[in-house]
Design a protein around this motif. Structure first.
Motif, mmCIF file in Angstrom:
data_model
loop_
_atom_site.group_PDB
_atom_site.id
_atom_site.type_symbol
_atom_site.label_atom_id
_atom_site.label_comp_id
_atom_site.label_asym_id
_atom_site.label_seq_id
_atom_site.Cartn_x
_atom_site.Cartn_y
_atom_site.Cartn_z
ATOM 1 N N UNK A 44 0.838 -1.203 0.000
ATOM 2 C CA UNK A 44 0.000 0.000 0.000
ATOM 3 C C UNK A 44 0.872 1.253 0.000
ATOM 4 N N UNK A 45 0.692 2.091 -1.000
ATOM 5 C CA UNK A 45 1.423 3.361 -1.162
ATOM 6 C C UNK A 45 2.940 3.166 -1.346
ATOM 7 N N UNK A 46 3.357 1.976 -1.800
ATOM 8 C CA UNK A 46 4.795 1.732 -1.969
ATOM 9 C C UNK A 46 5.404 2.688 -2.985
ATOM 10 N N UNK A 47 4.697 2.931 -4.083
ATOM 11 C CA UNK A 47 5.248 3.812 -5.117
ATOM 12 C C UNK A 47 5.503 5.212 -4.556
ATOM 13 N N UNK A 48 4.572 5.698 -3.742
ATOM 14 C CA UNK A 48 4.730 7.026 -3.141
ATOM 15 C C UNK A 48 5.913 7.039 -2.175
ATOM 16 N N UNK A 49 5.989 6.029 -1.321
ATOM 17 C CA UNK A 49 7.066 5.969 -0.343
ATOM 18 C C UNK A 49 8.418 5.846 -1.041
ATOM 19 N N UNK A 50 8.482 5.027 -2.088
ATOM 20 C CA UNK A 50 9.736 4.871 -2.829
ATOM 21 C C UNK A 50 10.186 6.201 -3.416
#
Length: 316
Positions: A86-92
């Motif tokens: 969940x929200x990995x792309x944003x965190x990355x």
């Protein structure tokens, strides 16, 4: 001051360089950006007058950003790799910009600068840059047009040399299944399939051997391979099917390689050359993250020591 090594956990090549640095008494912090956030912590402050302070910390150590003398970008993972989907792309994206932005702001020396490293991954850019530097490069076509591919093949069939096909990315065989060994193109090849994906076709160089030229700063380490069976791509040979020996390169090749590195803004690169039947080198690739330990083990050339020495230089 500390050397920062960015690589994955299982990297024996990095282990060897870290050992050399510690023998020199140089502090080292090794971390994988894939562990950020989580096992790697970052704090960075930029003051109104442009001062950059803060720290990087892992379970194994901590370094102030202003105390980083050099950064070795070896085999780093991607930030956010271990967070929930969940929200990995944003965190990355957020963590990539924070980590790499902080390191760029320190003024530390890079082997190699991330921007230069990214640019140097592109084969077509490499070939054009090598030609401008004065290196001999094979005629190359990358296309999705079957007719262009057929015309290109006819050119070299008429010349009597033929073509090879290789991947555009040039990924190493240790990264399956995203690899393709260099292979000869048969005279009756059907090029219909090139429409499905960019395909790299290249003039075949009749060669007598291959040269792996590893350059660390201003130090050159030439190794020549002697395969026990003829091959177009030594990378795919079993470990016991070839022998590497240390050799020499002439001043003209050294100068051309130096011009390439200056334009590429690289402190380290591993060059692959095909040596033709007349003894002339043909540029095939320059891998800014290329392996070197295999050649050092067989030839005894001190590449690990050279990298450690370069990283140990204190920044101005």
């Amino acid at each position: 001051m500390t050397v920062l090594v960015l690589t994955c956990e299982e990297d024996v090549t990095a282990d060897a360089v870290v050992l050399q640095l510690r023998r020199r008494g140089v502090p080292v912090l090794r971390l994988d950006p894939a562990e950020f956030p989580g096992r790697v912590d970052l704090a960075v402050r930029v003051t109104p007058d442009g001062q950059v302070t803060g720290h990087l910390a892992t379970p194994g150590g901590r370094v102030a950003l202003e105390e980083i003398r050099s950064v070795w970008v070896r085999r780093p993972g991607t930030p956010g790799a271990h967070v929930s989907a969940e929200q990995r792309a944003w965190i990355t994206l957020e963590c990539e910009r924070a980590l790499w932005g902080a390191l760029r702001a320190t003024g530390a020396r890079w082997m190699n600068d991330p921007d230069a490293l990214e640019r140097s991954r592109h084969k077509l850019w490499q070939l054009a840059t090598a030609a401008r530097a004065g290196l001999r490069v094979p005629d190359t076509l990358v296309t999705t047009d079957p007719d262009e591919a057929a015309r290109f093949q006819k050119t070299y069939a008429d010349a009597g040399s033929g073509l090879v096909v290789k991947s555009v990315t040039g990924r190493h065989p240790q990264n399956p299944p995203l690899t393709l060994p260099t292979a000869a193109v048969p005279p009756d090849a059907d090029f219909t399939g090139v429409a499905a994906c960019a395909t790299c076709l290249q003039q075949r160089v009749p060669k007598r051997t291959d040269l792996r030229l590893t350059v660390v700063g201003d130090r050159y380490f030439p190794a020549y391979v002697t395969p026990r069976t003829p091959t177009l791509d030594w990378r795919f040979l079993p470990a016991d099917a070839s022998t590497w020996v240390a050799g020499e390169v002439d001043g003209a090749l050294r100068a051309a390689v130096r011009r390439y590195l200056q334009e590429a803004q690289l402190a380290y690169s591993a060059f692959d050359f095909a040596i033709d039947e007349q003894g002339d080198p043909w540029f095939l690739e320059a891998n800014a993250g290329g392996q070197f330990l295999f050649a050092e083990i067989e030839t005894g050339m001190p590449m690990t020591e050279a990298i450690a020495a370069w990283l140990a230089i204190r920044r101005e």
